[in-house]
Design an enzyme around this catalytic site. Structure first.
Site, short mmCIF file in Angstrom:
data_model
loop_
_atom_site.label_atom_id
_atom_site.label_comp_id
_atom_site.label_asym_id
_atom_site.label_seq_id
_atom_site.Cartn_x
_atom_site.Cartn_y
_atom_site.Cartn_z
N TYR A 26 31.78 42.81 34.74
CA TYR A 26 31.52 42.95 36.18
C TYR A 26 32.21 44.20 36.74
O TYR A 26 31.66 44.89 37.59
CB TYR A 26 32.00 41.69 36.91
CG TYR A 26 31.84 41.77 38.41
CD1 TYR A 26 30.59 41.57 39.01
CD2 TYR A 26 32.92 42.04 39.23
CE1 TYR A 26 30.43 41.64 40.38
CE2 TYR A 26 32.78 42.11 40.62
CZ TYR A 26 31.53 41.91 41.18
OH TYR A 26 31.37 41.99 42.55
N GLY A 97 36.39 28.99 43.95
CA GLY A 97 37.28 30.12 44.17
C GLY A 97 38.34 29.82 45.21
O GLY A 97 39.51 30.13 45.04
N TYR A 131 39.22 37.86 50.32
CA TYR A 131 40.66 38.00 50.60
C TYR A 131 40.92 38.17 52.10
O TYR A 131 41.95 37.72 52.60
CB TYR A 131 41.24 39.17 49.82
CG TYR A 131 41.16 39.00 48.32
CD1 TYR A 131 41.53 37.81 47.71
CD2 TYR A 131 40.71 40.02 47.51
CE1 TYR A 131 41.44 37.64 46.35
CE2 TYR A 131 40.62 39.87 46.14
CZ TYR A 131 40.99 38.67 45.56
OH TYR A 131 40.90 38.51 44.21
#
Length: 149
Positions: A26, A97, A131
């Site tokens: 990725y 996540g 984030y």
């Protein structure tokens, strides 16, 4: 979908390396993963571990992980350094996540660390946006230094 967050175990190492390769792919650096399974296992589960991790099991299969180690700041003291954080692409957006990241934050606080530090590539908008939901500071001033041996 059943998501279970737990500490990584030695038996997870082969799967963790597969996920690390997925992350390298990725990040457009597929050839950079050169660590052997033996070295990886020893580093995490040998007599003096230098890394720890949490995994996200989804329906019984490890589909994400957060791997960290202790970093020392002469200004702040011990910090948690989040080396790698990934949920497989096919299962992103299901909350795994967030559960992993929240667990890492909890670990840092439980261990009395003064901060948590990580890196994110400047082009990785999905990660940056993730984030930002935590009000994380993304510092553009520091340049990474690397010296390979």
């Amino acid at each position: 979908m059943n998501i279970h967050i737990r500490r990584a175990e030695r038996k997870d190492c082969k799967r963790l390396l597969e996920l690390i390769q997925e992350l390298a792919d990725y990040e457009k650096a597929p050839q950079e993963v050169t660590v052997t399974l033996e070295h990886f296992e020893e580093s995490g589960f040998g007599p003096q571990p230098i890394w720890w991790a949490f995994v996200a099991e989804i329906d019984g299969k490890v589909e994400g992980f957060a791997l960290y180690y202790i970093r020392y700041s002469t200004w702040k003291g011990q910090c948690l350094y989040l080396e790698d954080f990934l949920v497989t692409e096919k299962l992103r957006g299901n909350g795994a996540g967030k559960l992993l990241f929240d667990r890492i934050i909890e670990e840092a606080r439980d261990r009395g660390f003064k901060r948590m530090v990580w890196q994110v590539l400047e082009w990785n908008e999905p990660a940056i946006n993730f984030y930002k939901k935590y009000n994380a500071t993304l510092d553009p001033e520091w340049v990474n230094g690397i010296l390979d041996f």
